[in-house]
Write a protein that holds these residues in place. Structure first.
Motif, mmCIF file in Angstrom:
data_model
loop_
_atom_site.group_PDB
_atom_site.id
_atom_site.type_symbol
_atom_site.label_atom_id
_atom_site.label_comp_id
_atom_site.label_asym_id
_atom_site.label_seq_id
_atom_site.Cartn_x
_atom_site.Cartn_y
_atom_site.Cartn_z
ATOM 1 N N ARG A 789 0.799 -1.214 0.000
ATOM 2 C CA ARG A 789 0.000 0.000 0.000
ATOM 3 C C ARG A 789 0.842 1.280 0.000
ATOM 4 N NH1 ARG A 789 -5.268 -1.888 3.588
ATOM 5 N NH2 ARG A 789 -5.844 -3.565 2.124
ATOM 6 N N SER A 790 2.034 1.214 0.495
ATOM 7 C CA SER A 790 2.908 2.389 0.409
ATOM 8 C C SER A 790 3.250 2.689 -1.053
ATOM 9 C CB SER A 790 4.183 2.159 1.225
ATOM 10 O OG SER A 790 4.909 1.046 0.712
ATOM 11 N N SER A 791 3.517 1.612 -1.800
ATOM 12 C CA SER A 791 3.771 1.810 -3.241
ATOM 13 C C SER A 791 2.533 2.350 -3.936
ATOM 14 C CB SER A 791 4.203 0.489 -3.881
ATOM 15 O OG SER A 791 4.314 0.627 -5.275
ATOM 16 N N ALA A 792 1.347 1.829 -3.550
ATOM 17 C CA ALA A 792 0.105 2.298 -4.156
ATOM 18 C C ALA A 792 -0.096 3.781 -3.896
ATOM 19 C CB ALA A 792 -1.076 1.490 -3.619
ATOM 20 N N MET A 793 0.122 4.220 -2.638
ATOM 21 C CA MET A 793 -0.078 5.627 -2.302
ATOM 22 C C MET A 793 0.904 6.523 -3.068
ATOM 23 S SD MET A 793 -2.044 7.589 -0.653
ATOM 24 C CE MET A 793 -2.890 6.382 0.398
ATOM 25 N N GLN A 794 2.130 6.028 -3.236
ATOM 26 C CA GLN A 794 3.122 6.799 -3.972
ATOM 27 C C GLN A 794 2.690 6.978 -5.436
ATOM 28 O OE1 GLN A 794 7.034 5.111 -3.823
ATOM 29 N NE2 GLN A 794 7.998 6.846 -4.869
ATOM 30 N N ARG A 795 2.161 5.885 -6.018
ATOM 31 C CA ARG A 795 1.688 5.968 -7.410
ATOM 32 C C ARG A 795 0.514 6.945 -7.515
ATOM 33 N NH1 ARG A 795 3.866 1.883 -10.648
ATOM 34 N NH2 ARG A 795 4.647 0.050 -9.546
ATOM 35 N N TRP A 796 -0.400 6.909 -6.537
ATOM 36 C CA TRP A 796 -1.564 7.786 -6.610
ATOM 37 C C TRP A 796 -1.167 9.248 -6.480
ATOM 38 C CZ3 TRP A 796 -4.655 4.252 -2.783
ATOM 39 C CH2 TRP A 796 -5.112 3.115 -3.474
ATOM 40 N N LYS A 797 -0.137 9.516 -5.688
ATOM 41 C CA LYS A 797 0.324 10.892 -5.566
ATOM 42 C C LYS A 797 0.863 11.387 -6.909
ATOM 43 C CE LYS A 797 1.459 10.774 -0.606
ATOM 44 N NZ LYS A 797 2.528 10.819 0.402
ATOM 45 N N ILE A 798 1.572 10.507 -7.599
ATOM 46 C CA ILE A 798 2.077 10.888 -8.939
ATOM 47 C C ILE A 798 0.911 11.154 -9.888
ATOM 48 C CG2 ILE A 798 3.372 10.086 -10.949
ATOM 49 C CD1 ILE A 798 5.128 8.474 -9.010
ATOM 50 N N ALA A 799 -0.075 10.257 -9.867
ATOM 51 C CA ALA A 799 -1.230 10.423 -10.762
ATOM 52 C C ALA A 799 -2.028 11.662 -10.388
ATOM 53 C CB ALA A 799 -2.118 9.176 -10.695
ATOM 54 N N ALA A 800 -2.148 11.941 -9.082
ATOM 55 C CA ALA A 800 -2.880 13.135 -8.643
ATOM 56 C C ALA A 800 -2.191 14.391 -9.137
ATOM 57 C CB ALA A 800 -2.990 13.142 -7.119
ATOM 58 N N GLY A 801 -0.868 14.396 -9.106
ATOM 59 C CA GLY A 801 -0.139 15.548 -9.620
ATOM 60 C C GLY A 801 -0.340 15.759 -11.104
ATOM 61 N N MET A 802 -0.749 14.706 -11.833
ATOM 62 C CA MET A 802 -0.998 14.799 -13.273
ATOM 63 C C MET A 802 -2.458 15.120 -13.566
ATOM 64 S SD MET A 802 1.326 11.548 -14.481
ATOM 65 C CE MET A 802 1.023 11.784 -16.232
ATOM 66 N N GLY A 803 -3.276 15.276 -12.504
ATOM 67 C CA GLY A 803 -4.664 15.679 -12.700
ATOM 68 C C GLY A 803 -5.663 14.549 -12.666
ATOM 69 N N GLU A 804 -5.290 13.337 -12.294
ATOM 70 C CA GLU A 804 -6.218 12.208 -12.210
ATOM 71 C C GLU A 804 -7.112 12.386 -10.979
ATOM 72 O OE1 GLU A 804 -8.527 9.317 -12.574
ATOM 73 O OE2 GLU A 804 -7.012 9.515 -14.160
ATOM 74 N N GLU A 805 -8.416 12.603 -11.197
ATOM 75 C CA GLU A 805 -9.344 12.923 -10.104
ATOM 76 C C GLU A 805 -9.470 11.777 -9.091
ATOM 77 O OE1 GLU A 805 -12.991 14.131 -11.804
ATOM 78 O OE2 GLU A 805 -12.179 15.994 -12.667
ATOM 79 N N ARG A 806 -9.522 10.521 -9.581
ATOM 80 C CA ARG A 806 -9.652 9.377 -8.667
ATOM 81 C C ARG A 806 -8.433 9.268 -7.761
ATOM 82 N NH1 ARG A 806 -10.526 4.750 -12.867
ATOM 83 N NH2 ARG A 806 -8.863 6.011 -13.806
ATOM 84 N N ALA A 807 -7.243 9.598 -8.329
ATOM 85 C CA ALA A 807 -6.027 9.556 -7.518
ATOM 86 C C ALA A 807 -6.046 10.671 -6.474
ATOM 87 C CB ALA A 807 -4.799 9.679 -8.414
ATOM 88 N N VAL A 808 -6.557 11.839 -6.865
ATOM 89 C CA VAL A 808 -6.665 12.948 -5.909
ATOM 90 C C VAL A 808 -7.561 12.530 -4.727
ATOM 91 C CG1 VAL A 808 -7.503 15.304 -5.598
ATOM 92 C CG2 VAL A 808 -6.230 14.699 -7.673
ATOM 93 N N LYS A 809 -8.671 11.895 -5.074
ATOM 94 C CA LYS A 809 -9.614 11.452 -4.031
ATOM 95 C C LYS A 809 -8.993 10.385 -3.137
ATOM 96 C CE LYS A 809 -14.344 9.743 -3.507
ATOM 97 N NZ LYS A 809 -15.572 9.298 -4.220
ATOM 98 N N ALA A 810 -8.262 9.423 -3.759
ATOM 99 C CA ALA A 810 -7.648 8.343 -2.975
ATOM 100 C C ALA A 810 -6.581 8.877 -2.028
ATOM 101 C CB ALA A 810 -7.042 7.309 -3.913
ATOM 102 N N VAL A 811 -5.793 9.850 -2.477
ATOM 103 C CA VAL A 811 -4.764 10.433 -1.611
ATOM 104 C C VAL A 811 -5.424 11.184 -0.450
ATOM 105 C CG1 VAL A 811 -2.906 12.136 -1.513
ATOM 106 C CG2 VAL A 811 -3.024 10.540 -3.430
ATOM 107 N N ALA A 812 -6.527 11.869 -0.741
ATOM 108 C CA ALA A 812 -7.186 12.674 0.290
ATOM 109 C C ALA A 812 -7.794 11.806 1.393
ATOM 110 C CB ALA A 812 -8.253 13.548 -0.350
#
Length: 816
Positions: A789-812
């Motif tokens: 899950r640490s790897s997953a969160m790191q990936r979502w942060k990268i995707a959130a920085g690129m504008g992926e809304e689902r990743a933004v929500k998952a990080v939040a």
């Protein structure tokens, strides 16, 4: 053969009206006041063609005399024997004589002497008529035949019948059929048969096998993740799913892909349609008659000869002068042709007609006595004496002793000195006043402009060749064109930086409002406008200097014809155009912020049947792909519509993919099944057209259509094959769909390893949605020994920085 004959009167051909005074008639002497004078002609030339006044020329003495000359017309007569082959259609005229075969030619030849005597007498009588001009007799037939001698016999090839047996059918009226060559049958030409008796089976398309889909039930483990108090728990349950596969079997409708041909029923041959299976057809040479018209006699049954004698004449003319004739008279004779000299003679009368060898005349001579007006004038111009000679009724110049040229050379020297002085003004000099006044004086003489234009047109003799010498003509051309080039160039030095500055300002101002492409166009329009303003400036300067609009336009025409305005054109256009292009390239592109990346889901939004079109003047495939990759899909679709309408094959694949998936289309709400099918129908033709080019978007679209069963039979193995081909070409959409199908187990077994492989390839190319998908797989441990899950969160942060809304929500919220 029929040929026109003369009556016994032997009248000659119609002749044109006389072109010279009638021999024997007294010359018309006009009043002395009406006779043109050399002094008057000279002064008119000075007044009309130069800027000087007639009073600048003063007469000293004038000698007006008539010079005797002789014009001899020599007419050579020739008896020409004519012989023609005739047939039964020959119609003799009154006076034509029928004779034996051996007499035809001899009688016609024997008539030659008499016809020559008759022609000579007739020509002598015609020349002595008062209304007969010296050059009325034209070269050619002068006295046509009075009688033809002819003979006809039965035609030998057809024995006088006019018809001969057909060489193709030999009189049988039938010939062997050209198609079946008498065999009555021909090879079957049905599609696919070609005489074999077999055609390809329509069920298996000639392959001998057909594809069939069979289903198998497979058991799969499905994970279910639950979240409670910040913890997750994954359980697995068993589900039975149907898996389809394709198998091949032998076609039951054919034998090894072939069936019996329905046209020839397996025989390979069919009845000949040309001869209706009879083996023969009506003879095409004689149209079934059995015989043909005889060519030698043209069907008349008779053939023979006809002969006659015509008299032809060849005229020749010459002019001679008395031995004591002055040199200027001999120069006039050498300068003018015989007919030209006769046309300008004051009088021309027949003096004598001579026939040589009256028994066998071959030549007739006519001697004419003529008088030519020659006027000699002594005059003074600028305190210098000149001797001028003119001749003829229209007073053509023989010599002007450079009297007009010397008047003009003073202006030309002033202009030449001004040009020489302008060379010392420096490279950046822009003053033109020193050249305008001498150019005005030279241009004020219309004769100079006439001479220059004739030289520029490439004429062999320049205009006013009798007035000015070739050396003067070349000098005036060089000076005037040099002065015009200096004026154009110096005015361009004053104007070029203004044009460049204005074009640059318009380009930048337009860029703020309408973007880079429109700015470049506006700047180039400004460059063209500046060029027009420069030409108006040149015209204004020349008009003021030369004293009129027509003179200025004529000077500009001469400059353009002589290519003396090219350097000025470069100075006006090049800096301004370079400034516009540099600004349009250097200015940044004004675009909208990129839209959000595509969602990694199969569902599509509602499609409008007719999306609005965006006008794009600079549409191109690279720009459309760039817009698509940046997320500006509405504008990308509009640009692609423009390209496909123009037949741009490279645009078909991406256009078909966007139509299939509903990308770039402005819509709202859920898409209906009817709209989805309409979208698929619209997309399929473009995808089909792009497939032969191995377009990656077309391959992706074809794979999705076969996987989903959209307008194609569902075939998952082939769908995956298409998607893999597209993915190998670097298509992110194909990589995403491969990962999605494998992770979901859609129509294929779940394969987390394969899914991770394709998601990773898409993520490496910058797909934010697939980076998010890899995070989901890490979160659930799909394809891993345990969840990371640490790897997953790191990936979502990268995707959130690129504008992926689902990743933004998952990080939040700390979980998906």
């Amino acid at each position: 053969m029929n040929s026109p004959t003369d009556s016994a009167s032997d009248s000659s051909l119609d002749l044109p009206a006389p072109s010279a005074p009638a021999p024997g008639a007294a010359p018309v002497i006009p009043d002395k006041a009406d006779i043109p004078t050399v002094l008057g002609k000279l002064r008119s030339l000075v007044q009309e063609k130069t800027r000087f006044e007639p009073k600048d020329i003063s007469p000293l003495a004038e000698d007006d005399a008539l010079q005797d000359f002789s014009l001899q017309a020599n007419f050579v007569l020739e008896a020409r024997f004519e012989n023609r082959v005739i047939n039964g259609y020959f119609k003799p005229s009154v006076g034509d004589q029928h004779c034996g075969a051996q007499e035809v030619g001899a009688l016609a030849i024997a008539q030659g002497k008499e016809r020559l005597r008759l022609a000579a007498a007739k020509l002598e009588t015609a020349l002595q008529q008062t209304d007969h001009a010296y050059d009325t007799v034209r070269q050619g037939a002068y006295l046509l035949h009075a009688v033809k001698y002819w003979h006809l016999d039965d035609c030998a090839p057809c024995d006088g019948k006019g018809r001969i047996r057909c060489s193709t059918c030999h009189g049988s009226k039938q010939e062997t059929c050209w198609k079946c060559h008498g065999g009555r049958t021909v090879s079957c030409d049905a599609h696919g048969c070609h005489g074999s008796g077999k055609v390809s089976c329509s069920y298996c398309s000639g392959s001998g096998t057909v594809a069939e889909q069979v289903s198998d039930d497979v058991t799969v483990q499905v994970p279910t993740t639950t979240y409670e108090n910040g913890n997750s728990h994954t359980t697995y349950h068993t589900e039975t799913r149907t898996q389809y596969r394709t198998v091949s079997r032998n076609c039951s409708h054919c034998s090894f892909g072939k069936v019996t041909c329905n046209s020839c029923h397996g025989a390979g041959n069919v009845n000949c349609n040309t001869c209706l299976a009879s083996g023969s057809i009506s003879c095409r040479t004689c149209s079934g008659l059995g015989d043909l018209r005889c060519n030698p006699c043209e069907g008349s049954g008779q053939q023979g000869d006809a002969s006659w004698t015509d008299i032809h004449v060849v005229p020749d003319y010459s002019v001679s002068l008395p031995k004591q004739a002055p040199d200027d008279a001999r120069r006039i004779r050498d300068k003018e042709s015989v007919h030209s000299l006769a046309a300008i003679a004051s009088s021309l009368q027949l003096a004598k007609v001579s026939i040589y060898d009256s028994d066998h005349p071959q030549e007739v001579d006519a001697l004419y006595a003529g008088k030519l007006r020659i006027v000699r004038l002594d005059a003074v111009c600028n305190e210098e004496k000149h001797h001028l000679v003119a001749y003829g009724t229209d007073l053509r110049w023989l010599t002007m002793d450079d009297i007009v040229e010397k008047l003009l050379r003073g202006d030309l020297k002033t202009l030449s000195d001004a040009l020489a002085g302008s060379a010392d003004d420096g490279l950046f000099s822009a003053q033109v006043q020193g050249l305008l006044r001498p150019l005005r004086d030279v241009a004020a003489s219309e004769l100079n402009a006439d001479v220059i234009e004739s030289i520029l047109r490439g004429e062999t003799d320049h205009a006013h060749v009798d007035v000015v010498s070739p050396d003067y003509a070349q000098l005036v051309r060089t000076c005037v064109l040099g002065a015009l080039r200096q004026i154009y160039t110096r005015l361009a030095k004053q104007f070029w930086w203004k044009s460049a500055l204005a074009a640059l300002a318009i380009t930048i101002a337009t860029w703020f409002v309408a973007g880079r492409g429109t700015a470049a166009f506006a700047g180039l329009v400004t460059v063209a406008g500046g060029y027009l303003l420069f030409n108006r400036k040149v015209k204004s300067v020349l008009q003021e200097a030369l004293g009129g609009e027509s003179q200025a336009e004529r000077a500009m025409h001469i400059a353009g014809k002589g290519r003396r305005n090219q350097l000025a054109q470069v100075l006006i256009l090049a800096p301004a155009a370079v400034a516009v292009l540099a600004a349009s390239i250097g200015l940044p592109v004004r675009t909208r912020a990129p839209a959000k990346p595509p969602q990694p889901a199969m569902a599509s939004a509602t499609v409008e049947p007719h999306p609005p079109t965006i006008a794009l003047q600079d549409a191109s495939m690279p720009k459309a792909v760039k817009l698509y990759d940046n997320g500006d899909k509405v504008k990308a679709l509009a640009m692609l519509e423009t390209l496909v309408k123009d037949g741009e094959v490279e645009a078909y694949g991406l256009y078909g993919w966007m139509q299939l998936m509903g990308e770039g289309q402005r819509h709202g709400g859920n898409v209906s099944e009817q709209q989805r099918k309409a979208r698929q129908v619209t997309a399929k033709p473009w995808i089909t057209k792009a497939l032969p080019k191995n377009d990656s978007y077309a391959l992706t679209a074809k794979g999705v259509m076969m996987a989903e069963g959209w307008q194609e039979p569902r075939n998952m193995p082939r769908a995956l094959d298409y998607l893999k081909q597209a993915a190998q070409k670097g298509n992110i959409n194909a990589m995403h769909m491969l990962g999605l199908y494998h992770v979901r187990g859609y129509q294929t077994p779940v394969n987390n390893k394969e899914a991770r492989k394709w998601f990773t390839m898409a993520a490496d190319k910058g797909s934010a949605g697939d980076i998010y998908n890899l995070g989901l797989m890490d979160w659930e441990g799909a394809g891993l020994k345990r969840p990371d899950r640490s790897s997953a969160m790191q990936r979502w942060k990268i995707a959130a920085g690129m504008g992926e809304e689902r990743a933004v929500k998952a990080v939040a919220q700390g979980h998906p």
